[in-house]
Design an enzyme around this catalytic site. Structure first.
Site, PDB file in Angstrom:
ATOM      1  N   ASP A  54       0.877  -1.184   0.000  1.00 50.29           N
ATOM      2  CA  ASP A  54       0.000   0.000   0.000  1.00 50.29           C
ATOM      3  C   ASP A  54       0.908   1.227   0.000  1.00 50.29           C
ATOM      4  O   ASP A  54       1.658   1.464   0.957  1.00 50.29           O
ATOM      5  CB  ASP A  54      -0.896  -0.013   1.243  1.00 50.29           C
ATOM      6  CG  ASP A  54      -1.827   1.193   1.282  1.00 50.29           C
ATOM      7  OD1 ASP A  54      -1.586   2.175   0.540  1.00 50.29           O
ATOM      8  OD2 ASP A  54      -2.787   1.157   2.066  1.00 50.29           O
ATOM      9  N   ALA A  78      -2.808   4.813  -8.668  1.00 54.12           N
ATOM     10  CA  ALA A  78      -3.505   6.065  -8.355  1.00 54.12           C
ATOM     11  C   ALA A  78      -4.949   5.753  -8.033  1.00 54.12           C
ATOM     12  O   ALA A  78      -5.465   4.689  -8.384  1.00 54.12           O
ATOM     13  CB  ALA A  78      -3.456   7.014  -9.554  1.00 54.12           C
ATOM     14  N   TYR A 140      -9.614  15.080  -8.645  1.00 52.17           N
ATOM     15  CA  TYR A 140      -8.673  14.167  -9.310  1.00 52.17           C
ATOM     16  C   TYR A 140      -7.591  14.955 -10.043  1.00 52.17           C
ATOM     17  O   TYR A 140      -6.392  14.722  -9.876  1.00 52.17           O
ATOM     18  CB  TYR A 140      -9.457  13.281 -10.289  1.00 52.17           C
ATOM     19  CG  TYR A 140      -8.612  12.479 -11.252  1.00 52.17           C
ATOM     20  CD1 TYR A 140      -7.764  11.477 -10.806  1.00 52.17           C
ATOM     21  CD2 TYR A 140      -8.684  12.717 -12.628  1.00 52.17           C
ATOM     22  CE1 TYR A 140      -7.004  10.734 -11.702  1.00 52.17           C
ATOM     23  CE2 TYR A 140      -7.935  11.972 -13.528  1.00 52.17           C
ATOM     24  CZ  TYR A 140      -7.091  10.984 -13.059  1.00 52.17           C
ATOM     25  OH  TYR A 140      -6.330  10.251 -13.941  1.00 52.17           O
ATOM     26  N   LYS A 144      -3.438  15.471  -9.391  1.00 49.78           N
ATOM     27  CA  LYS A 144      -2.470  15.112 -10.426  1.00 49.78           C
ATOM     28  C   LYS A 144      -1.541  16.292 -10.735  1.00 49.78           C
ATOM     29  O   LYS A 144      -0.335  16.112 -10.935  1.00 49.78           O
ATOM     30  CB  LYS A 144      -3.197  14.656 -11.695  1.00 49.78           C
ATOM     31  CG  LYS A 144      -3.814  13.284 -11.559  1.00 49.78           C
ATOM     32  CD  LYS A 144      -2.722  12.226 -11.374  1.00 49.78           C
ATOM     33  CE  LYS A 144      -3.226  10.833 -11.575  1.00 49.78           C
ATOM     34  NZ  LYS A 144      -2.166   9.826 -11.433  1.00 49.78           N
TER      35      LYS A 144
END
Ligand SMILES: NC(=O)c1ccc[n+]([C@@H]2O[C@H](COP(=O)([O-])OP(=O)(O)OC[C@H]3O[C@@H](n4cnc5c(N)ncnc54)[C@H](OP(=O)(O)O)[C@@H]3O)[C@@H](O)[C@H]2O)c1
Length: 302
Positions: A54, A78, A140, A144
């Site tokens: 993990d 991701a 999201y 990123k």
């Protein structure tokens, strides 16, 4: 007297591929295994799925990194679905940003490649090049962008932004074509926009280029996507044809709509990408998606 400079032992460990149970990571590992069965340049690869490690358990990451001393890292893990990130921003930041920062710091002296997304752009312009300004519209995309910025502080490291990847994931549900097929299998009618554009690419091509970039010790930011700019409806038609080739009787209904009538979380209308930089560097042409779908599938069953 001068101290003897510390020599780090040569790096001979495997190339780590995170997200190995996901769509892109699985293909990256598969390609390397396929290459090492042949006669050309075998690469020792360690595919890491969440069950192996993990990446948000930083102590465990430190231990395994010290034990295996990877020679490079291709970071595909991701929280990759935007709605999941929107529902749980804290988990998204931890998985996409903090885990990346931690791993990239451990990999400070070796090649490191982060997978990123066309959704870093707000989609108002289209045909985006690497030096265009980002403007993320979702959690999201924000995670990123932050991860990209952290990775690119290291001049040896790489970021690859990609668009929709077509392929076959280990769980059968990760690729956009698999998500569409699942929806059709459960009897849904899909709403597809005529005025939202993407640059889809076969995942096999993405994976091949990731290897070329990392093994070639390239650095910086690259766009890796199909050369064809397709609307969601255009993509839907191609995926429907693929579904019907696989399952002749599967109904593939969709409604064509316009973003102008859409009310919901912000969407990027046109995140098509200019891929000239990577094409020039590696001296290749990225695929024209509809042509690849028509010609490629006969020989490669997904
Ligand atoms: N596929 C595309 O079309 C596309 C487009 C643009 C960008 N990208 C980017 O490309 C990368 C790979 O995408 P993908 O489609 O292969 O995604 P994917 O199929 O969802 O695979 C990602 C993998 O990462 C694993 N993961 C998530 N959090 C983790 C953690 N804390 N520790 C260890 N593993 C963890 C997931 O495991 P679980 O399943 O257990 O959560 C999953 O197997 C991602 O960065 C994605 O944002 C993909």
């Amino acid at each position: 007297m001068n101290a003897v400079p510390e020599q780090s032992p040569p790096r001979e460990g495997p190339v780590w591929v995170t997200g190995a149970a996901g769509l892109i990571g699985n293909e990256v590992v598969r390609l390397a295994r396929e290459a090492s069965n042949g006669s050309t340049a075998p690469v020792a690869v360690r595919g890491l799925a969440r069950a192996d490690l993990d990446l948000t358990d930083f102590a465990a990451v430190d231990r395994l990194f010290a034990a295996e001393r990877p020679s490079a890292v291709i970071h595909c893990a991701a929280m990759s679905k935007s709605p999941d990130c929107q529902r749980d921003p804290e988990a998204a930041w931890r998985a996409n940003h903090e885990a990346t920062v931690h791993l990239a710091a451990l990999a400070g002296g070796i090649p490191f490649l982060l997978m990123s997304t066309d959704l870093v752009f707000d989609g108002r312009k289209g045909n985006y090049a690497e030096d265009d300004s980002v403007n993320p519209l979702s959690v999201y995309a924000e995670t990123k962008v932050a991860a990209e910025q952290a990775v690119l502080t290291n001049a040896r490291h790489l970021v690859v932004r990609t668009s929709l990847n077509f392929g076959s994931s280990p769980g059968g549900r990760s690729a956009f074509n698999e998500e569409m097929r699942e929806a059709w299998r459960s009897g849904r009618t899909l709403d597809l926009f005529v005025d939202e554009f993407r640059s889809p690419i076969p995942v096999s091509e993405t994976a091949r280029i990731l290897w070329d970039l990392i093994l070639g010790r390239h650095a910086g930011l690259f766009h890796v996507a199909g050369r064809e700019r397709l609307s969601r409806v255009g993509i839907g038609l191609l995926v429907a044809q693929w579904c019907r080739r696989e399952e002749a009787n599967l109904p593939t209904p969709y409604r064509a709509g316009s973003l102008r009538d859409y009310r919901g979380a912000p969407r990027s209308p046109d995140t098509s990408m200019d891929t000239g930089k990577v094409e020039r560097l590696l001296d290749l042409r990225l695929p024209w998606f509809s042509r690849w779908m028509a010609e490629g599938l006969g020989t490669e069953k997904l």
